[in-house]
Scaffold this active site. Sequence first.
Site, PDB file in Angstrom:
ATOM      1  N   ASP A   1       0.926  -1.322  -0.130  1.00 37.52           N
ATOM      2  CA  ASP A   1       0.065  -0.034   0.077  1.00 37.52           C
ATOM      3  C   ASP A   1       0.723   1.403  -0.041  1.00 37.52           C
ATOM      4  O   ASP A   1       2.002   1.284   0.456  1.00 37.52           O
ATOM      5  CB  ASP A   1      -0.847   0.003   1.218  1.00 37.52           C
TER       6      ASP A   1
ATOM      7  N   ASN B   1     -10.388  -3.572  -6.853  1.00 37.69           N
ATOM      8  CA  ASN B   1      -9.384  -2.664  -7.497  1.00 37.69           C
ATOM      9  C   ASN B   1      -9.854  -2.057  -8.880  1.00 37.69           C
ATOM     10  O   ASN B   1      -9.493  -1.177  -9.535  1.00 37.69           O
ATOM     11  CB  ASN B   1      -7.981  -2.853  -7.656  1.00 37.69           C
TER      12      ASN B   1
HETATM   13  C1  FPP Z   1      -2.220  -0.049  -3.074  1.00 37.44           C
HETATM   14  O1  FPP Z   1      -1.804   1.073  -3.367  1.00 37.44           O
HETATM   15  C2  FPP Z   1      -1.518  -1.106  -4.472  1.00 37.44           C
HETATM   16  C3  FPP Z   1      -2.257  -1.475  -5.522  1.00 37.44           C
HETATM   17  C4  FPP Z   1      -3.650  -1.339  -5.615  1.00 37.44           C
HETATM   18  C5  FPP Z   1      -1.563  -1.911  -6.485  1.00 37.44           C
HETATM   19  C6  FPP Z   1      -0.292  -2.958  -6.140  1.00 37.44           C
HETATM   20  C7  FPP Z   1       0.309  -3.243  -7.441  1.00 37.44           C
HETATM   21  C8  FPP Z   1       1.873  -3.156  -7.750  1.00 37.44           C
HETATM   22  C9  FPP Z   1       2.786  -2.989  -6.840  1.00 37.44           C
HETATM   23  C10 FPP Z   1       2.242  -3.464  -9.275  1.00 37.44           C
HETATM   24  C11 FPP Z   1       2.090  -5.045  -9.458  1.00 37.44           C
HETATM   25  C12 FPP Z   1       3.040  -5.629  -8.765  1.00 37.44           C
HETATM   26  C13 FPP Z   1       3.979  -6.454  -9.029  1.00 37.44           C
HETATM   27  C14 FPP Z   1       4.801  -7.055  -7.926  1.00 37.44           C
HETATM   28  C15 FPP Z   1       4.317  -6.631 -10.432  1.00 37.44           C
HETATM   29  P1  FPP Z   1      -2.548   2.277  -3.426  1.00 37.44           P
HETATM   30  O2  FPP Z   1      -2.477   2.528  -4.977  1.00 37.44           O
HETATM   31  O3  FPP Z   1      -3.802   2.171  -2.900  1.00 37.44           O
HETATM   32  O4  FPP Z   1      -1.975   3.680  -2.745  1.00 37.44           O
HETATM   33  P2  FPP Z   1      -2.600   4.878  -2.286  1.00 37.44           P
HETATM   34  O5  FPP Z   1      -3.360   4.268  -0.939  1.00 37.44           O
HETATM   35  O6  FPP Z   1      -1.323   5.821  -1.683  1.00 37.44           O
HETATM   36  O7  FPP Z   1      -3.392   5.343  -3.201  1.00 37.44           O
END
Ligand code: FPP
Length: 249
Positions: A28, A76
């Site tokens: 996150d 998501n």
């Molecule tokens: C949450 O942060 C993260 C996600 C919904 C996506 C995670 C995906 C990746 C790191 C890329 C794919 C993974 C790999 C290993 C190839 P957020 O976007 O909700 O963060 P925020 O709360 O700061 O908005």
Amino acid sequence: MKGEAMAVQEQENVSLPVIPRHIGIIMDGNGRWAVKRGLPRKAGHKAGAKAFERVSEYCEKIGVKYLTAYAFSTENWRRPPEEVEAIMDLLREYLKNAEERREKNSKVRMLFLGDRSALAPDLQEKMDRMERESANKTGITICMAINYGGRDEIAHAARELARLAKAGSLSPEEITPELLEKHLYTRGIPDPDFIIRPSGEQRISNFLLWQSAYSEFIYRDVLWPDFEPEDLRGAIEEFAGRSRRFGGI
Ligand code: FPP
């Protein structure tokens, strides 16, 4: 476990009190990381994918057996299409790199948790192939949760059991937690010892709901793209200091 930990300490010159068998990570803070830098959110996910590479390599090195990462949840899909597409592209790239490593004899076993039927056909095909081709690997098992939701997983298992019952091959009395567990995406994988969530948020967000019944939760204030192996080492130390009773005394 103690012996393994000692060997790694000698090899790595680090002092790890214990090596967890299974670590779960909620990656996150990617969006906030990007916004803080005036970058598009997808840049945060890209940096997040790099952080995962660093952390998974570290886990492999110290002898963690299972690492589960929450890459894309069933919720998501509510994000803007270009952000969803950016995450899917990062997963494609991750799979491509993992395939190259496999060809170079990497010991990593890959598993994907979640309902992959909603994903692009090329991704599904790559995931199926990677699972098949890495099935006999003996190193770390990386479980990538994609289109994964804990509630969805339990409902999926319940549907499978209901089908068996309807077909007459299972009676309702035979449905136990142990049997249901065999129908989860994580069947055969031990429950996570601890789940780490960076970015300052303190909730489970539909991640490994069933499996985390007795997991420890560890929170960190760092945003996921800034997360370093050193942060994981700190989390392992914190975990080692916890007293786990699994409902006993
Ligand atoms: C949450 O942060 C993260 C996600 C919904 C996506 C995670 C995906 C990746 C790191 C890329 C794919 C993974 C790999 C290993 C190839 P957020 O976007 O909700 O963060 P925020 O709360 O700061 O908005």
